[in-house]
Design a protein around this motif. Structure first.
Motif, PDB file in Angstrom:
ATOM      1  N   LYS A 156      23.519  39.437  -8.918  1.00 22.11           N
ATOM      2  CA  LYS A 156      22.734  38.617  -7.986  1.00 22.11           C
ATOM      3  C   LYS A 156      21.931  37.565  -8.743  1.00 22.11           C
ATOM      4  CE  LYS A 156      22.357  42.059  -4.340  1.00 22.11           C
ATOM      5  NZ  LYS A 156      21.501  43.032  -3.677  1.00 22.11           N
ATOM      6  N   GLU A 157      21.390  37.956  -9.893  1.00 28.48           N
ATOM      7  CA  GLU A 157      20.634  37.002 -10.703  1.00 28.48           C
ATOM      8  C   GLU A 157      21.551  35.901 -11.241  1.00 28.48           C
ATOM      9  OE1 GLU A 157      18.736  39.511 -13.589  1.00 28.48           O
ATOM     10  OE2 GLU A 157      17.287  40.282 -12.127  1.00 28.48           O
ATOM     11  N   LEU A 158      22.767  36.267 -11.622  1.00 32.36           N
ATOM     12  CA  LEU A 158      23.722  35.261 -12.092  1.00 32.36           C
ATOM     13  C   LEU A 158      24.091  34.283 -10.982  1.00 32.36           C
ATOM     14  CD1 LEU A 158      26.172  37.346 -14.304  1.00 32.36           C
ATOM     15  CD2 LEU A 158      24.600  35.544 -15.062  1.00 32.36           C
ATOM     16  N   ALA A 159      24.107  34.741  -9.751  1.00 32.94           N
ATOM     17  CA  ALA A 159      24.431  33.862  -8.619  1.00 32.94           C
ATOM     18  C   ALA A 159      23.389  32.760  -8.469  1.00 32.94           C
ATOM     19  CB  ALA A 159      24.542  34.676  -7.333  1.00 32.94           C
ATOM     20  N   GLU A 160      22.177  33.013  -8.932  1.00 34.74           N
ATOM     21  CA  GLU A 160      21.096  32.035  -8.830  1.00 34.74           C
ATOM     22  C   GLU A 160      21.128  30.995  -9.946  1.00 34.74           C
ATOM     23  OE1 GLU A 160      19.080  31.924  -6.174  1.00 34.74           O
ATOM     24  OE2 GLU A 160      20.334  33.582  -5.438  1.00 34.74           O
ATOM     25  N   VAL A 161      21.901  31.247 -10.986  1.00 34.74           N
ATOM     26  CA  VAL A 161      22.011  30.298 -12.097  1.00 34.74           C
ATOM     27  C   VAL A 161      22.914  29.147 -11.658  1.00 34.74           C
ATOM     28  CG1 VAL A 161      22.782  29.983 -14.488  1.00 34.74           C
ATOM     29  CG2 VAL A 161      21.654  32.123 -13.797  1.00 34.74           C
ATOM     30  N   LYS A 162      22.410  27.949 -11.801  1.00 35.46           N
ATOM     31  CA  LYS A 162      23.133  26.764 -11.308  1.00 35.46           C
ATOM     32  C   LYS A 162      23.632  25.902 -12.465  1.00 35.46           C
ATOM     33  CE  LYS A 162      22.077  27.843  -7.106  1.00 35.46           C
ATOM     34  NZ  LYS A 162      23.010  28.651  -6.385  1.00 35.46           N
ATOM     35  N   TYR A 163      24.892  25.479 -12.320  1.00 31.80           N
ATOM     36  CA  TYR A 163      25.515  24.519 -13.216  1.00 31.80           C
ATOM     37  C   TYR A 163      26.289  23.543 -12.336  1.00 31.80           C
ATOM     38  CZ  TYR A 163      24.528  27.587 -17.175  1.00 31.80           C
ATOM     39  OH  TYR A 163      23.909  28.346 -18.111  1.00 31.80           O
ATOM     40  N   GLU A 164      26.481  22.365 -12.828  1.00 32.34           N
ATOM     41  CA  GLU A 164      27.161  21.340 -12.049  1.00 32.34           C
ATOM     42  C   GLU A 164      28.576  21.751 -11.639  1.00 32.34           C
ATOM     43  OE1 GLU A 164      28.399  16.626 -12.490  1.00 32.34           O
ATOM     44  OE2 GLU A 164      27.187  17.584 -14.042  1.00 32.34           O
ATOM     45  N   PHE A 165      29.292  22.446 -12.519  1.00 39.12           N
ATOM     46  CA  PHE A 165      30.672  22.794 -12.233  1.00 39.12           C
ATOM     47  C   PHE A 165      30.871  24.290 -11.958  1.00 39.12           C
ATOM     48  CE2 PHE A 165      31.001  18.731 -14.324  1.00 39.12           C
ATOM     49  CZ  PHE A 165      31.937  18.080 -13.531  1.00 39.12           C
ATOM     50  N   LYS A 166      29.793  25.027 -11.802  1.00 38.23           N
ATOM     51  CA  LYS A 166      29.894  26.453 -11.467  1.00 38.23           C
ATOM     52  C   LYS A 166      30.261  26.591  -9.996  1.00 38.23           C
ATOM     53  CE  LYS A 166      27.331  30.772 -11.537  1.00 38.23           C
ATOM     54  NZ  LYS A 166      26.205  31.162 -10.756  1.00 38.23           N
ATOM     55  N   THR A 167      31.256  27.428  -9.700  1.00 38.80           N
ATOM     56  CA  THR A 167      31.775  27.510  -8.346  1.00 38.80           C
ATOM     57  C   THR A 167      31.274  28.720  -7.551  1.00 38.80           C
ATOM     58  OG1 THR A 167      33.745  28.694  -9.083  1.00 38.80           O
ATOM     59  CG2 THR A 167      33.871  26.264  -8.997  1.00 38.80           C
ATOM     60  N   ASN A 168      30.524  29.588  -8.154  1.00 38.07           N
ATOM     61  CA  ASN A 168      30.020  30.739  -7.375  1.00 38.07           C
ATOM     62  C   ASN A 168      28.511  30.844  -7.451  1.00 38.07           C
ATOM     63  OD1 ASN A 168      29.879  31.654 -10.044  1.00 38.07           O
ATOM     64  ND2 ASN A 168      30.458  33.753  -9.502  1.00 38.07           N
TER      65      ASN A 168
END
Length: 168
Positions: A156-168
């Motif tokens: 769940k914490e990884l889902a909150e990490v944002k990157y421009e090309f991250k798809t999930n």
């Protein structure tokens, strides 16, 4: 309180690895003992320990060893109790110890965990003991449930990490 698990190591230099087994057994309320015995420097004491362990109430032995790693096998040769070997990283990144422990002759089995895997050795010992101890089986279940919850939280914490090309 009588120990059910015996943790043996070739020398106290192995304690930083083997204390992970101590911590897990302590957390799951399994009585245990810890001793240093050397297959090469105190062979008579190792044989005496192994031959007397069952009579003292020990049910599983966890033996950590590095380099030549003879300790788990020497113990297994002198007892009918299950022995779990923990190869300890030293020379050759622990590969030498692992190969020494897993190459036992027929009739002298030693269960072997990964290099420096003392925590897994303790879990395996608890799984063995839990076969005849329902309260311990419940504590083990809760422990493993906690592992699952920890990973779900991390995901769940990884889902909150944002990157421009991250798809999930």
């Amino acid at each position: 309180m009588e120990p059910k698990v015996s943790i043996i190591m070739g020398s106290t230099s192995d304690l930083p690895v083997m204390e992970k087994a101590c911590k897990l057994l302590n957390d799951l309320q399994v009585p245990f003992e810890v001793n240093a015995l050397s297959a090469h420097r105190t062979p008579d004491a190792v044989e005496l320990f192994a031959k007397g362990a069952k009579a003292r109430g020990i049910r599983v032995i966890i033996a950590g060893a590095g380099m030549a790693a003879a300790l788990p096998g020497v113990i297994a040769a002198s007892t009918t109790l299950p022995v779990i070997g923990v190869p300890i990283k030293g020379m050759l990144d622990g590969l030498d110890a692992m190969l020494s422990i897993i190459q036992m002759p027929p009739g002298i089995p030693v269960a072997t965990v990964g290099v420096n895997g003392a925590q897994n050795a303790a879990i395996l010992a608890v799984e063995m003991l839990a076969l005849s101890d329902e309260a311990l089986a419940l504590r083990l279940h809760d422990y493993k449930e906690g592992l699952r919850e920890k990973i779900e939280k991390a995901n769940k914490e990884l889902a909150e990490v944002k990157y421009e090309f991250k798809t999930n």
